[in-house]
Design a protein around this motif. Structure first.
Motif, short mmCIF file in Angstrom:
data_model
loop_
_atom_site.label_atom_id
_atom_site.label_comp_id
_atom_site.label_asym_id
_atom_site.label_seq_id
_atom_site.Cartn_x
_atom_site.Cartn_y
_atom_site.Cartn_z
N ARG A 5 3.82 0.60 -7.31
CA ARG A 5 4.58 -0.40 -6.56
C ARG A 5 5.73 0.24 -5.77
O ARG A 5 6.62 -0.46 -5.28
CB ARG A 5 5.17 -1.44 -7.52
CG ARG A 5 4.18 -2.41 -8.11
CD ARG A 5 3.76 -3.44 -7.06
NE ARG A 5 2.92 -4.47 -7.65
CZ ARG A 5 3.35 -5.64 -8.08
NH1 ARG A 5 4.62 -5.93 -8.03
NH2 ARG A 5 2.51 -6.51 -8.58
N PRO A 53 7.59 -2.26 2.27
CA PRO A 53 8.34 -3.39 1.69
C PRO A 53 7.44 -4.45 1.07
O PRO A 53 7.89 -5.24 0.25
CB PRO A 53 9.11 -3.96 2.89
CG PRO A 53 8.43 -3.40 4.11
CD PRO A 53 7.77 -2.12 3.71
N ALA A 106 4.97 -3.98 -0.97
CA ALA A 106 4.22 -3.36 -2.07
C ALA A 106 3.83 -4.39 -3.14
O ALA A 106 2.85 -4.20 -3.86
CB ALA A 106 5.05 -2.25 -2.70
N LYS A 152 8.02 1.40 -3.11
CA LYS A 152 8.17 0.93 -1.70
C LYS A 152 8.12 2.10 -0.73
O LYS A 152 7.74 1.93 0.42
CB LYS A 152 9.47 0.16 -1.56
CG LYS A 152 9.45 -1.18 -2.29
CD LYS A 152 10.49 -2.11 -1.71
CE LYS A 152 10.32 -3.52 -2.21
NZ LYS A 152 11.06 -3.91 -3.35
#
Ligand code: HEM
Length: 497
Positions: free
Chosen positions: A384, A391, A393, A386
């Protein structure tokens, strides 16, 4: 190093003094307690990611009750330690309850990094080498087709059927056994074993794991119920892994017909005896039994809840349930995958393994299932991130893996994106040896489901759609909270032989 990397593949634990070692940064430690009060009890990856930013380091150090934890918060940190230095970081924690009291030996998943592990792993790895994948395809396809038919008959039972599908695939691949449509005794035995394993591995479940001296307490002693539990758990494991092995070995000696992991391996033994097990046969029996657990582990890792394996379950199941939830919450991805399937495969037949490369959107959708809510919860911070995924994710978006083909309607996989499966199946010498089979079976299930069915929100008693929610439960597993959905065939005449 006494310590170990377990399923998330990004925490390394060691016991004993580290005073002489230069340690990575981490939150301040209290005398005796260390970081016990800082340690998040759920959704650990969120806190670990915050600490990584706060201490400007993708490797962190925590200490809880005498155990040192090294948290690896980036792909580079994980590969540096778990791949480049895998000869040091390939152990497992010592589970006193499981190993010393239950006698849970010969389990590839939990074995220490030693010669015994090497002989088990070698056998498993050579059987599940990608070049052998096609040997297992019939065991993936047959139960899948029965599953698709049972969805036509009773779509409301989709979650129970998904679970049955996973058990059927493993029993086929491991032993060549065909399961009963309902209440199959081998699947039921495996469920019990996985329940035991999940309970035994739950952090903090048994004091004896923190204070191994307690293993010497006599079983009649007040509070020593863990010792009595240990005896019954040993019996449950053997009731799962021994009967199917003996059944297959016996029928092999008689008929030499079935095709499956156990059979291929018993074939290499010159003169198998009907009742005695040689050392080699013990390894075959143990590694076949571990297949259920490879799944539990992942169950620890991906999804749903104890509607299925009441506390145990399997990775494949978890992955499929995350897929269903994603289709429910991100209908555009379902629609685009179905458009690709209709164009490339058409309506007359189901997708097959050979179609994989012609369906890049479906492949990207599979990657996104492994990234978005990865099976191993602690790999989630990396998946996850970024910086890598931008942004958005947190959103399910298969297109992040794709590039437009110039001048054409279709897509191709972006070669610059690192496959998420290189993270979600672990790292280094303990990387999941079942991953090729797991991926091939997952791809076939996902593409066939998308080809044949629409997955839409469930309808409430007033006839309104129930808005789906992305809600996960953080325990040993990263599982979605129970959810409902509607599964309907996309066209008539969908029954498969
Ligand atoms: C979606 C499916 C699956 C996922 C996400 C998954 C993931 C994992 C992960 C993260 C590990 C630990 C790696 C490490 O310690 O670094 C692992 C280990 C293992 N998996 Fe899987 N797995 C899946 C399916 C399977 C299947 C189907 C099998 C068996 C056929 C299997 C067999 C194993 C075994 C035996 C180990 C232990 C290997 C060892 O410790 O040497 N897995 N898996």
């Amino acid at each position: 190093m006494e310590g170990a990397a377990l399923n998330p593949a990004i925490i390394i634990a060691t016991r004993g003094s580290t005073r002489k070692l230069p340690l990575p940064p981490g939150p301040k430690k209290l005398p005796l307690l260390g970081n016990i009060l800082d340690m998040p009890s759920s959704f650990q990856w969120i806190k670990f990611s915050q600490w990584a930013e706060e201490f400007d380091s993708d490797i962190l150090h925590l200490e809880v009750a005498g155990t040192n934890y090294i948290v690896l918060n980036s792909y580079d940190a994980a590969t540096d330690l778990l791949e480049k230095r895998s000869s040091i970081y390939s152990g497992r924690p010592h589970y006193t309850m499981l190993y010393d009291l239950v006698g849970w030996t010969g389990d590839l998943l939990l074995m220490q990094y030693d010669n015994d592990w090497k002989s088990h792993r070698k056998l498993f790895k050579q059987e599940f080498h990608p070049s052998n994948s096609s040997l297992y395809h019939p065991h993936e396809k047959k139960p899948l087709h029965s599953f698709l038919n049972s969805l036509l008959d009773a779509p409301e039972e989709w979650s129970k059927q998904t679970r049955h599908l996973m058990g059927a695939i493993i029993l086929g691949v491991a032993y060549g056994l065909h399961v009963q449509p309902k209440n199959d005794p081998d699947i039921e035995a495996a469920n019990k074993m996985m329940d035991v394993l999940t309970r035994a591995l739950l952090p903090g479940a048994f004091l004896v794991d923190s204070f191994p001296i307690l293993k010497y307490v006599p079983s009649w002693f007040p509070g020593a119920s863990f010792k009595r539990k240990a005896n019954s758990w040993n019996a449950i494991r053997h009731a799962t892994i021994t009967p199917p092995f003996m059944k297959v070995k016996g029928s092999y000696i008689l008929q030499k017909t079935a095709s499956a992991y156990v059979v291929y391996n018993v074939l290499s033994i010159p003169d198998p005896r009907p009742d005695n097990l040689s050392d080699e046969e013990e390894i075959i029996k143990n590694t076949a039994g571990t297949m259920f657990e490879g799944e539990v582990l992942a169950l620890s890792l991906l999804l749903v809840n104890l509607i299925f394996y009441e506390g145990g379950a399997d990775t494949g199941l978890t992955a499929l349930l995350t897929f269903v939830l994603a289709m429910l919450c991100f209908p555009h991805a379902q629609r685009e995958a179905q458009e690709e399937l209709d164009t490339v495969i058409g309506k007359e037949r189901l997708p097959d393994h050979g179609d994989e490369d012609s369906l890049p959107y479906v492949k990207a959708l599979m990657y996104e299932c492994f990234r978005w809510e990865t099976v191993a919860p602690l790999g989630k911070g990396i998946l996850r991130d970024k910086k890598t995924y931008g942004p958005n994710a947190h959103l399910f978006e298969p297109k992040r893996w794709l590039l437009k083909v110039p001048g054409q309607r279709g897509w191709k996989l972006n070669p610059d994106m690192r496959e998420p499966t290189g993270i979600s199946f672990g790292f280094g010498r303990r990387v999941c040896p079942g991953r090729h089979m797991a991926l091939s079976s997952f791809w076939l299930s996902v593409s066939s489901l998308l080809h044949s069915f629409n997955i839409t929100p469930a309808i409430d008693k007033d006839g309104n759609p129930i808005e789906p929610k992305v809600e996960y439960i953080s325990t040993l597993q990263n599982r979605p909270a129970p959810f409902q959905c509607t599964i309907k065939p996309r066209s008539e005449n969908m029954r498969h032989s």
